[in-house]
Every structure is written in C-alpha cells, then in structure tokens.
Design a protein around this motif. Structure first.
Motif, short mmCIF file in Angstrom:
data_model
loop_
_atom_site.label_atom_id
_atom_site.label_comp_id
_atom_site.label_asym_id
_atom_site.label_seq_id
_atom_site.Cartn_x
_atom_site.Cartn_y
_atom_site.Cartn_z
N PHE A 1 -41.47 12.21 6.08
CA PHE A 1 -42.57 13.06 5.82
C PHE A 1 -42.35 14.46 5.84
O PHE A 1 -43.45 15.09 6.36
N ALA A 2 -41.05 14.99 5.66
CA ALA A 2 -40.95 16.34 5.57
C ALA A 2 -41.87 17.12 4.69
O ALA A 2 -42.20 16.86 3.66
N GLY A 3 -42.18 18.19 5.35
CA GLY A 3 -43.23 19.07 4.58
C GLY A 3 -44.53 18.41 4.66
O GLY A 3 -45.62 19.34 3.97
N ILE A 4 -44.95 17.53 5.28
CA ILE A 4 -46.47 17.25 5.18
C ILE A 4 -46.72 17.37 6.77
O ILE A 4 -46.24 16.94 7.89
N ASP A 5 -48.13 18.05 6.84
CA ASP A 5 -48.40 18.23 8.32
C ASP A 5 -49.30 16.97 8.71
O ASP A 5 -50.56 16.77 8.60
N LEU A 6 -48.66 16.10 9.43
CA LEU A 6 -49.13 14.74 9.65
C LEU A 6 -50.38 15.03 10.63
O LEU A 6 -50.13 15.59 11.99
N GLU A 7 -51.24 14.02 10.55
CA GLU A 7 -52.36 13.89 11.44
C GLU A 7 -52.77 12.22 11.42
O GLU A 7 -52.56 11.80 10.61
N VAL A 8 -53.12 11.74 12.79
CA VAL A 8 -53.29 10.35 12.82
C VAL A 8 -54.48 10.12 12.06
O VAL A 8 -55.62 11.00 12.19
N GLY A 9 -54.82 9.10 11.37
CA GLY A 9 -55.91 8.68 10.53
C GLY A 9 -55.88 9.26 9.12
O GLY A 9 -56.71 9.16 8.21
N MET A 10 -54.95 10.23 8.79
CA MET A 10 -54.84 10.86 7.39
C MET A 10 -54.07 9.55 6.45
O MET A 10 -53.44 8.79 6.89
N THR A 11 -54.78 9.67 4.99
CA THR A 11 -54.47 8.83 4.07
C THR A 11 -53.28 9.41 3.40
O THR A 11 -53.34 10.59 2.91
N LEU A 12 -52.35 8.70 2.87
CA LEU A 12 -51.21 9.07 2.44
C LEU A 12 -51.17 8.01 0.93
O LEU A 12 -51.32 7.24 1.11
N TYR A 13 -50.43 8.83 -0.15
CA TYR A 13 -50.23 7.79 -1.22
C TYR A 13 -48.80 7.91 -1.47
O TYR A 13 -48.29 9.01 -1.45
N GLY A 14 -48.23 6.74 -2.05
CA GLY A 14 -47.13 6.77 -2.23
C GLY A 14 -46.56 5.75 -3.37
O GLY A 14 -47.40 5.34 -3.87
N GLN A 15 -45.32 5.50 -3.77
CA GLN A 15 -44.88 4.72 -4.60
C GLN A 15 -44.34 3.37 -4.11
O GLN A 15 -43.40 3.52 -3.17
N GLY A 16 -45.02 2.17 -4.45
CA GLY A 16 -44.36 0.97 -3.89
C GLY A 16 -43.16 0.45 -4.52
O GLY A 16 -42.82 0.86 -5.73
N GLU A 17 -42.75 -0.88 -4.33
CA GLU A 17 -41.61 -1.10 -4.83
C GLU A 17 -41.70 -1.43 -6.33
O GLU A 17 -40.75 -1.73 -6.88
#
Length: 172
Positions: free
Chosen positions: A83-99
C-alpha cells in the motif's frame, strides 16, 4: 405490464440500511440498465419487475439478494508495503484488481506495523436494504444495445474527448 428481459430501464432510487441513507441518485442522473442482465442487485430487479413508468414504491431486499451474507473468513493479511503511497485509515475502501482481472473492493480493517488486514466483504454484505424506487422509463433496447448489453445512456463516446470534442462532451 411487467418489465421484460433486455428492456432498458431508468430508475431513481434511495437505499437505506435501517434509518441511514447509504446511497441515492434522487435529484441526479437516473440509474439506467438492461433488465435481466445482472446489472443491478437481483432483489431490486425482482422487486421492480411489475412496476410501471412513473410508479414509486418501496422494495425490501434481503441480504442474500443484495450483496450477500457476511463471510467472516473473507479477510486477508497482506504486507503493508503493498500500500506504498496510500495514507491508510481503518474503515477506508480500496479498489484493486482481482485474479480474474475484475475490480475488487476491500475495506481496511486493521493496520499493523508490518501488515494490513483487509476485508473482501462488500460494505453492505449481510444487510437487508430498503429501496425507495421510482421507475422513470422502460423502453425496448436498440439492436446495438441488445448486442452489447450497454444502454445508449451509459455508452462512452470514443470520438469525443480524444479528438478535442470540448466541454460539450464532458471534457475539460
């Protein structure tokens, strides 16, 4: 008259989880989709099938016909450096690419020194939802819409922004 498979439907909706409004397009652009193609949650589609143009009604959608039941095993611990470069917070929603190449939505549950625990459950999984829906329009699909499954209202105009189409295309 029932809405039929492959018809183009336009709705305005507000969805509540208990008393809290969790999503709404009231006063904005309608949701336009091809009926019977799985483009909206199954329980909502079933709930509006017998509604007519201009009709407004409440549709209770049980969790299993919305975003599914909550799976407590759908969590994963991953290295924090992913998650480099992302200011993570508990509860935040992230989007990525699945398999499978599709978009995957996850919610950050815990942030440790070296790892992050993410939850693959949809934020509304396990929740019964109450939709207040107005059917704005129902029409037959054009030949192109029937072939692609994409209503004309949702199609991108590839010749617009790429050719300097200007502000009339939504380009800035």
């Amino acid at each position: 008259m029932a809405i039929e498979a492959n018809q183009i439907v336009s709705i305005e909706y507000e969805v509540r989880d208990g008393e809290a409004v969790v999503d709404s397009n009231v006063g904005g652009s309608p949701l336009v989709f091809m009926f019977g193609k799985g483009q909206i949650i199954p329980g909502l589609e079933t709930g509006i099938v017998n509604m007519a143009i201009g009709e407004k009604g409440d549709v209770l959608v049980k969790a299993e016909d919305a975003y599914g039941t909550h799976n407590p095993d759908a969590k994963q611990e991953v290295p924090k450096d992913q998650f480099a470069g992302i200011d993570l917070e508990v509860g935040m929603t992230l989007y990525g690419q699945g398999e499978d190449g599709g978009t995957v939505q996850v919610v950050v549950k815990e942030i440790g020194e070296e790892t992050v625990i993410i939850d693959f459950n949809h934020p509304l999984a396990g929740k019964d939802l109450m939709f207040t829906v107005t059917v704005n329009n129902v029409r037959d699909a054009s030949a192109e819409e029937a072939m692609t499954g994409i209503p004309a209202e949702n199609q991108q105009d590839d010749e617009c922004c790429g050719t300097g189409g200007g502000t009339g295309c939504g380009c800035n």
